[in-house]
Design a protein around this motif. Structure first.
Motif, mmCIF file in Angstrom:
data_model
loop_
_atom_site.group_PDB
_atom_site.id
_atom_site.type_symbol
_atom_site.label_atom_id
_atom_site.label_comp_id
_atom_site.label_asym_id
_atom_site.label_seq_id
_atom_site.Cartn_x
_atom_site.Cartn_y
_atom_site.Cartn_z
ATOM 1 N N ASN A 193 -2.008 -1.513 -6.114
ATOM 2 C CA ASN A 193 -3.425 -1.754 -5.806
ATOM 3 C C ASN A 193 -3.805 -3.224 -5.810
ATOM 4 O OD1 ASN A 193 -3.500 -2.308 -8.566
ATOM 5 N ND2 ASN A 193 -4.245 -0.254 -9.081
ATOM 6 N N SER A 194 -2.830 -4.112 -6.038
ATOM 7 C CA SER A 194 -3.093 -5.553 -5.993
ATOM 8 C C SER A 194 -1.789 -6.270 -5.680
ATOM 9 C CB SER A 194 -3.676 -6.039 -7.328
ATOM 10 O OG SER A 194 -2.799 -5.738 -8.397
ATOM 11 N N GLY A 212 -7.507 -2.175 1.232
ATOM 12 C CA GLY A 212 -7.932 -1.718 -0.090
ATOM 13 C C GLY A 212 -7.083 -2.270 -1.217
ATOM 14 N N LYS A 222 -6.294 -5.462 -3.831
ATOM 15 C CA LYS A 222 -6.913 -6.652 -4.423
ATOM 16 C C LYS A 222 -6.039 -7.869 -4.142
ATOM 17 C CE LYS A 222 -8.287 -8.780 -8.788
ATOM 18 N NZ LYS A 222 -8.368 -8.627 -10.260
ATOM 19 N N ARG A 266 -7.840 -6.958 1.816
ATOM 20 C CA ARG A 266 -9.131 -6.292 1.642
ATOM 21 C C ARG A 266 -9.273 -5.104 2.587
ATOM 22 N NH1 ARG A 266 -13.235 -9.094 -1.065
ATOM 23 N NH2 ARG A 266 -14.443 -7.202 -0.665
ATOM 24 N N GLU A 267 -8.804 -5.283 3.811
ATOM 25 C CA GLU A 267 -8.882 -4.202 4.800
ATOM 26 C C GLU A 267 -8.053 -2.990 4.358
ATOM 27 O OE1 GLU A 267 -7.765 -3.467 9.514
ATOM 28 O OE2 GLU A 267 -8.112 -5.508 8.781
ATOM 29 N N LYS A 273 0.832 -1.207 0.000
ATOM 30 C CA LYS A 273 0.000 0.000 0.000
ATOM 31 C C LYS A 273 0.868 1.259 0.000
ATOM 32 C CE LYS A 273 -4.011 2.056 2.313
ATOM 33 N NZ LYS A 273 -4.857 1.974 1.095
#
Length: 229
Positions: free
Chosen positions: A34-35, A58, A60, A55-56, A29
């Motif tokens: 983003n994944s 943000g 993927k 998931r927490e 992060k």
């Protein structure tokens, strides 16, 4: 477009990975990705923790496993020293996740020898929803290239391509050592293998991915990881 880690070992790759899931997700992060994936060696113990943490945050979550593929079938055990070749399997949907669970579970119950091993027949039988990447220098194709068996490497590549179509990728890695105490042999070998992987990919119309064989979170963790293994 942000880079996505598709070849990652966490603390659940026992005595091999020191990458703690929460620290890994936080670093992903922080770097604006983003994944990210999880591909522990032969196990999926960490996927739930990783899924929830990602998931927490943000991010993927991409769920996978680096499996060990036996040279023979699991019904044939003539080579008792065959501990398997590495292969990255990623679930691209829920069906793929369930198939991946089946492959990994049977690798422990029916295929265990030094490592939980699967075989090509099992992978092909459960191929729906699964993406295959050729893995690191420990993978089948890089090993053949390293041994100078280029023609055989191409034959094996075509089997995967015919079985998985566009869901089969050749995987490039390039880990240049920045510390004089680090392994200095891997990088030149990767450079040599990459030349052939790119040539084969162009010859047969196979897509390439670039991965970093992640085993720890930050550069300064390298020495501690060396002590671990």
């Amino acid at each position: 477009m942000a880079f996505t880690h598709l070849h990652v070992h966490t603390e659940y790759s026992l005595l091999d990975g020191s990458n703690k899931i929460k620290e890994y997700v936080a670093r992903v992060k922080e770097l604006g990705m983003n994944s990210a994936a999880i591909t522990d060696h032969g196990v999926m113990y960490g996927v739930i923790d990783f899924y929830r943490a990602a998931r927490e945050a943000g991010i993927k979550p991409i769920l996978g496993c680096e499996v060990y593929v036996a040279n023979e079938t699991l019904d044939i055990h003539t080579d008792k020293h065959d501990t398997g070749r590495h292969l990255i399997l990623l679930a691209k949907n829920e069906k793929g996740y369930h198939n991946l669970v089946k492959i990994v579970s049977k690798a422990w119950t029916d295929g265990f020898y030094s490592h939980p091993r699967t075989d090509k027949q099992e992978i092909a039988a459960h191929r729906e929803g699964i993406i295959v990447c050729s893995a690191c220098l420990g993978g089948e194709i890089p090993k053949l290239i390293t041994a100078g068996e280029i023609e055989e490497a191409e034959k094996r590549v075509m089997w995967w391509k015919e079985t998985f179509g566009d869901d089969y990728y050749l995987e490039l890695q390039r880990h240049k050592a920045t510390s004089p105490n680090a392994n200095q042999e891997t990088y030149p070998l990767q450079q040599r293998v990459n030349v052939e992987l790119i040539r084969i990919a162009e010859k047969y119309g196979i897509k390439l991915i670039a991965s970093n064989d992640v085993h720890f979170t930050n550069e300064e963790d390298a020495e501690a990881h060396e002590r671990l293994i």
